[in-house]
Scaffold this motif. Structure first.
Motif, mmCIF file in Angstrom:
data_model
loop_
_atom_site.group_PDB
_atom_site.id
_atom_site.type_symbol
_atom_site.label_atom_id
_atom_site.label_comp_id
_atom_site.label_asym_id
_atom_site.label_seq_id
_atom_site.Cartn_x
_atom_site.Cartn_y
_atom_site.Cartn_z
ATOM 1 N N ASP A 73 18.168 45.217 33.529
ATOM 2 C CA ASP A 73 18.211 46.216 32.473
ATOM 3 C C ASP A 73 18.756 47.490 33.114
ATOM 4 O OD1 ASP A 73 17.779 48.168 30.555
ATOM 5 O OD2 ASP A 73 15.887 47.310 29.886
ATOM 6 N N ASN A 74 20.026 47.734 32.912
ATOM 7 C CA ASN A 74 20.647 48.882 33.563
ATOM 8 C C ASN A 74 20.091 50.205 33.047
ATOM 9 O OD1 ASN A 74 22.240 47.243 35.183
ATOM 10 N ND2 ASN A 74 23.971 47.279 33.749
ATOM 11 N N ALA A 75 19.615 50.218 31.816
ATOM 12 C CA ALA A 75 19.038 51.449 31.269
ATOM 13 C C ALA A 75 17.731 51.809 31.971
ATOM 14 C CB ALA A 75 18.812 51.304 29.772
ATOM 15 N N LYS A 76 17.055 50.791 32.507
ATOM 16 C CA LYS A 76 15.781 51.002 33.201
ATOM 17 C C LYS A 76 15.916 50.887 34.711
ATOM 18 C CE LYS A 76 12.893 49.419 29.359
ATOM 19 N NZ LYS A 76 11.831 48.471 28.926
ATOM 20 N N ASN A 77 17.140 50.666 35.183
ATOM 21 C CA ASN A 77 17.365 50.519 36.629
ATOM 22 C C ASN A 77 16.454 49.455 37.227
ATOM 23 O OD1 ASN A 77 19.183 52.569 36.331
ATOM 24 N ND2 ASN A 77 18.144 54.018 37.676
ATOM 25 N N THR A 78 16.336 48.342 36.536
ATOM 26 C CA THR A 78 15.377 47.316 36.933
ATOM 27 C C THR A 78 16.012 45.936 36.856
ATOM 28 O OG1 THR A 78 13.525 48.667 36.140
ATOM 29 C CG2 THR A 78 13.109 46.311 36.444
ATOM 30 N N VAL A 79 15.680 45.121 37.845
ATOM 31 C CA VAL A 79 16.058 43.716 37.847
ATOM 32 C C VAL A 79 14.778 42.890 37.791
ATOM 33 C CG1 VAL A 79 16.191 43.622 40.378
ATOM 34 C CG2 VAL A 79 17.404 41.919 39.002
ATOM 35 N N TYR A 80 14.858 41.772 37.089
ATOM 36 C CA TYR A 80 13.678 40.926 36.865
ATOM 37 C C TYR A 80 13.920 39.522 37.398
ATOM 38 C CZ TYR A 80 12.794 44.608 33.417
ATOM 39 O OH TYR A 80 12.606 45.824 32.796
ATOM 40 N N LEU A 81 12.818 38.885 37.762
ATOM 41 C CA LEU A 81 12.849 37.466 38.094
ATOM 42 C C LEU A 81 11.719 36.810 37.312
ATOM 43 C CD1 LEU A 81 14.287 35.326 39.872
ATOM 44 C CD2 LEU A 81 12.392 35.603 41.498
#
Length: 126
Positions: A73-81
């Motif tokens: 989520d580029n808006a949240k500067n977050t990558v998920y697994l």
């Protein structure tokens, strides 16, 4: 200063699910390729999955294909697994990483990554 902070690890029974998050600060997140690695005790750090800045995904070992999903989520500067159908062999410390801009990117290669998080423990009980 670049920081990657993982969260979401824990203890789960076999067959359960966990979603790991990696929040990035200090960089233009959307321009970075991001990866997840894991390291079990006494073993080498192993590539799990990566998501390029284009959104394309790459997975490592066959054992996670179909069970793990990587997203960003580029808006949240977050990558998920997202990890489903967990098995005891998934037990490890999981690390997220951001790649090395300007260098040829090989998703499964540790040297392709410049920044690393501190890791989050995932333990799967049988």
């Amino acid at each position: 200063q670049v920081q990657l902070v993982e969260s979401g690890g824990g203890l789960v029974q076999a067959g359960g699910s966990l979603r790991l998050s990696c929040a990035a600060t200090g960089l233009t997140f959307s321009t970075y390729n991001m990866g997840w690695f894991r390291q079990a005790p006494g073993q080498e750090r192993e590539f799990v999955a990566a998501i390029k800045r284009t959104g394309d995904t790459v997975f490592g070992t066959d054992s996670v294909k179909g069970r793990f999903t990587i997203s960003r989520d580029n808006a949240k500067n977050t990558v998920y697994l997202q990890m489903n159908s967990l098995i005891p062999e998934d037990t490890a410390v999981y690390y997220c990483a951001a790649d090395r801009p300007g260098y040829y990117y090989r998703p499964s290669t540790r040297s392709s990554y410049e920044y690393w998080g501190q890791g989050t423990q995932v333990t799967v009980s049988s």
